[in-house]
Design an enzyme around this catalytic site. Structure first.
Site, mmCIF file in Angstrom:
data_model
loop_
_atom_site.group_PDB
_atom_site.id
_atom_site.type_symbol
_atom_site.label_atom_id
_atom_site.label_comp_id
_atom_site.label_asym_id
_atom_site.label_seq_id
_atom_site.Cartn_x
_atom_site.Cartn_y
_atom_site.Cartn_z
ATOM 1 N N LYS A 52 -7.474 -3.931 9.623
ATOM 2 C CA LYS A 52 -7.887 -3.017 8.644
ATOM 3 C C LYS A 52 -9.372 -2.879 8.800
ATOM 4 C CE LYS A 52 -4.110 -3.788 5.733
ATOM 5 N NZ LYS A 52 -3.377 -4.502 4.609
ATOM 6 N N GLN A 96 -4.984 -8.389 0.066
ATOM 7 C CA GLN A 96 -3.896 -8.739 0.822
ATOM 8 C C GLN A 96 -2.778 -9.399 0.165
ATOM 9 O OE1 GLN A 96 -3.527 -6.851 3.839
ATOM 10 N NE2 GLN A 96 -1.824 -7.822 4.543
ATOM 11 N N ASP A 119 -4.174 0.903 -1.803
ATOM 12 C CA ASP A 119 -2.655 0.505 -1.466
ATOM 13 C C ASP A 119 -1.502 1.289 -2.035
ATOM 14 O OD1 ASP A 119 -2.266 -1.388 0.709
ATOM 15 O OD2 ASP A 119 -3.092 -3.048 -0.533
#
Ligand code: GUN
Length: 280
Positions: A52, A96, A119
């Site tokens: 990422k 995460q 997200d």
């Protein structure tokens, strides 16, 4: 011969479009910034987080890295999220998953401002998606829609079968296909006659998390098969939830693993970051 849907190429195309957009935003004085938080050092998470950050660098998005020890308390993490929510120079916040067992993932995700929830996991983002209001969409299912659209595979009016009902993939996938006017069926571990339901699909999206579970006997001739799974097989080779070698000859189009859905998740995360920056 089935079309091989090339997620590597399509994700690169999206990243290059974003790179241009980010450059013009930068020229106009706006620098997009994503905060990436990892708690602990799960090796798979470290790889994902590294990818990422690399994508951010490629596109020209600034990334702030928070590598917190496993022992971090939930309150400490919530405090960092609160500060990032209040920081106008930060446009996206990514925590995460999985988090260590002593933390509530729901509580942590819902602490992220929906405006920075790149997200698309926040309850508000999920609620907005389900009623067709603007909001961030979970990156993997959003990437599947892009794979279909950019491969000129029409969704409208098609029988779409989603195998898997997770909050991150199956459920948002079904809503996105519905939004594109597909006729959508969602299957799961308790579905009776799974094979028969899958065989109805013009578009079959498989996200069950079981290596090579779906073979050609589940697939209608000419169907499009999208494989969201990623595993290592008995020889250590990457494979999906679908048995690619079995399905490819009967399908009309199919995503390989690796190089199908996988690269799209990060491309769509980058897309969401740019949107968050533009909205701010
Ligand atoms: N862990 C596995 N996939 C994801 C993802 O897409 N986002 C986050 N935040 N964590 C993950």
């Amino acid at each position: 011969m089935a079309l091989r849907i090339d997620g590597k190429r399509i994700s690169q195309e999206i990243k290059d479009e974003l790179k241009e957009e980010v450059a013009s935003l930068k020229a106009a004085g706006k620098e997009i910034c994503l905060a990436v938080i990892q708690v602990g050092n799960d090796p798979a998470s470290t790889v994902y987080v590294g990818n990422k950050k690399k994508a951010c660098e490629y596109i020209g998005i600034k990334s702030l890295s928070y590598e917190l020890p496993e022992s971090t308390s939930e309150d400490e993490l919530l405090d960092i999220i609160k500060k990032l929510n209040e920081d106008d120079s930060v446009h996206g916040i990514l925590v995460q998953l999985p988090l260590p067992a002593h933390m509530s993932e729901d509580k942590v995700i819902d602490a992220i401002s929906p405006a920075k929830d790149v997200d698309g996991f926040h309850v508000q983002s999920v609620g907005a998606l389900s009623i067709g209001k603007p909001g961030f969409v979970s990156c993997t299912p959003a990437g599947v829609i892009q794979l279909l659209k950019r491969s000129n595979i029409e969704i409208e009016g098609k029988e779409c079968v989603v195998v898997g009902r997770s909050n991150i993939v199956g459920k948002p996938m079904s809503i996105l296909l519905l939004r594109e006017n597909g006729t959508v069926t969602v299957c799961h571990s308790r579905t009776r006659d799974l094979k028969e339901v899958c065989k109805r699909a013009d578009i079959l999206v498989v996200a069950i998390g079981k290596p090579k579970m779906i073979d050609a006997s589940y697939v209608k001739e000419g169907a499009t098969v999208i494989d969201v799974g990623i595993h290592r097989d008995e020889n250590g080779k990457l494979c999906g939830d679908c048995d690619f070698a079995s399905i490819e000859p009967v399908s009309g189009a199919i995503t390989p693993v690796p190089g199908g859905v996988g690269p799209m998740t990060i491309a769509m995360l980058m897309y969401n970051c740019v949107e968050a920056g533009k909205n701010a």
